[in-house]
Scaffold this active site. Structure first.
Site, PDB file in Angstrom:
ATOM      1  N   ARG A  59       0.828  -1.204   0.000  1.00  0.00           N
ATOM      2  CA  ARG A  59       0.000   0.000   0.000  1.00  0.00           C
ATOM      3  C   ARG A  59       0.862   1.253   0.000  1.00  0.00           C
ATOM      4  NH1 ARG A  59      -3.779   2.155   4.855  1.00  0.00           N
ATOM      5  NH2 ARG A  59      -4.976   3.715   3.698  1.00  0.00           N
TER       6      ARG A  59
ATOM      7  N   HIS B 117       0.579   4.303  -2.644  1.00  0.00           N
ATOM      8  CA  HIS B 117       0.337   5.690  -2.242  1.00  0.00           C
ATOM      9  C   HIS B 117       1.473   6.597  -2.686  1.00  0.00           C
ATOM     10  CE1 HIS B 117      -3.093   5.443   0.888  1.00  0.00           C
ATOM     11  NE2 HIS B 117      -3.154   4.387   0.087  1.00  0.00           N
TER      12      HIS B 117
ATOM     13  N   HIS C 168      -6.229  -5.776  -1.946  1.00  0.00           N
ATOM     14  CA  HIS C 168      -7.132  -5.692  -0.794  1.00  0.00           C
ATOM     15  C   HIS C 168      -7.468  -7.061  -0.225  1.00  0.00           C
ATOM     16  CE1 HIS C 168      -8.794  -1.354  -1.579  1.00  0.00           C
ATOM     17  NE2 HIS C 168      -7.500  -1.397  -1.335  1.00  0.00           N
TER      18      HIS C 168
END
Length: 332
Positions: A68, A72, A200
């Site tokens: 993640r 980002h 996810h």
């Protein structure tokens, strides 16, 4: 094989299924290259791998955090390590202080630890942006046995802006069409967006990111009819209606610590946690990709590796642009 809901032909579906071997995108290989540190710091990737493996063995959630963190980073100013920079006292806030990143993002210490170990033997050589890309790959390998080649040569950016996060990072409440547009601005297709959403299948999310799916404004009844009732009841047992606390829950209730395609089967069963998850199975624009990924795990894993490589090339700094930071949390 039947045609999927958004118009993919059987031939196109077969092509998607047969994409087992990751290929290097021409746009990627033109600016980054494999074996970039082969001569200047041959131990760089193995140092990152050992550091990540040790951290994930102690806490599997760190692997999800590193993937993640890379995402980002790349979606704001490109893959330049800008998300790693700390805000300076008295100066403008950096990306990592934005609510989308703080307190949710994890893995900063792992990147810093790997950087310190590399600096001892190869000072001023390996960028923090490359370390982050390697760490995301290593996390994918550990948690999902997904291994893909990571070209390197990124340099570290000199700017990190709090105000650039909201316009660039997708919020957890976007529709499928909005997600497609968001990823298209970064050069990623709808198929690649759905494929990367498979990340996810690991990690956790705070209740505040999806509580509007559980309660209406007075907190008395379920608001989102696409959510499986039993799953909603389980989530309500953890997430309070009054928002008095903001605990976390696993993104994928079936295999929370394994990076796999079970995530897509959960979407088809109405157990997507975020709006941005469930919308992929509900929208005609993306439903077909979800169905294929749910059925063909090996093909999805190969596509995931390819999409990660492509994402890792977004707006990279190379050559004389940017710098090689001595510490990942601050510019030199």
């Amino acid at each position: 094989m039947k045609s999927s809901g958004h118009g993919l032909s059987c031939g196109m579906l077969l092509l998607m299924i047969m994409m087992f071997v990751p290929k290097m995108d021409a746009a990627v290989s033109s600016s980054l290259r494999m074996g970039f540190y082969r001569r200047s710091c041959p131990a760089a990737e193995s140092i990152v791998a050992r550091t990540v493996r040790r951290a994930v063995s102690q806490n599997p959630g760190i692997g999800a955090g590193l993937i993640r963190l890379h995402f980002h980073d790349c979606f704001v100013r490109g893959c330049d390590g800008s998300v790693l920079l700390k805000s300076l006292p008295g100066g403008p806030k950096a990306e990592r202080d934005h609510p989308a990143n703080n307190p949710g993002l994890r893995g900063f210490n792992v990147i810093s630890k790997a950087k310190r170990r590399i600096e001892r033997i190869c000072p001023n050589t390996v960028s923090c942006a490359d370390i982050l890309a390697f760490a995301a790959r290593d996390s994918s390998q550990i948690l999902g046995r997904i291994n893909y080649p990571v070209p390197a040569g990124r340099r570290d950016g000199l700017v990190s802006s709090f105000n650039e996060v909201t316009p660039n990072l997708p919020s957890p409440r976007l529709t499928a069409d909005q997600l497609i547009q968001n990823f298209a601005r970064k050069g990623l297709s709808a198929d690649e967006m759905v494929t990367l959403s498979g990340a996810h299948s690991i990690g956790r999310s705070r209740c505040s990111s999806f509580s509007d799916r559980l309660y209406n404004f007075n907190g008395t009844r379920a608001q989102d009819t696409t959510l499986d009732r039993n799953y909603a009841a389980t989530l309500k047992a953890t997430c309070p209606a009054n928002g008095a606390s903001d605990p976390t829950v696993a993104m994928d209730p079936a295999t929370p610590n394994r990076l796999d395609n079970t995530y897509y089967a959960e979407l088809r069963a109405g157990r997507g946690l975020l709006t941005t998850d469930q919308t992929l199975a509900e929208s005609p624009a993306t439903r077909g990709y979800v169905d294929v990924n749910a059925r063909y795990g090996v093909a999805w894993a190969a596509k995931f590796g390819r999409a990660m490589v492509k994402m890792g090339s977004i707006d990279v700094l190379t050559g004389n642009h940017g710098e090689i930071r001595r510490r990942c949390s601050m510019i030199n």
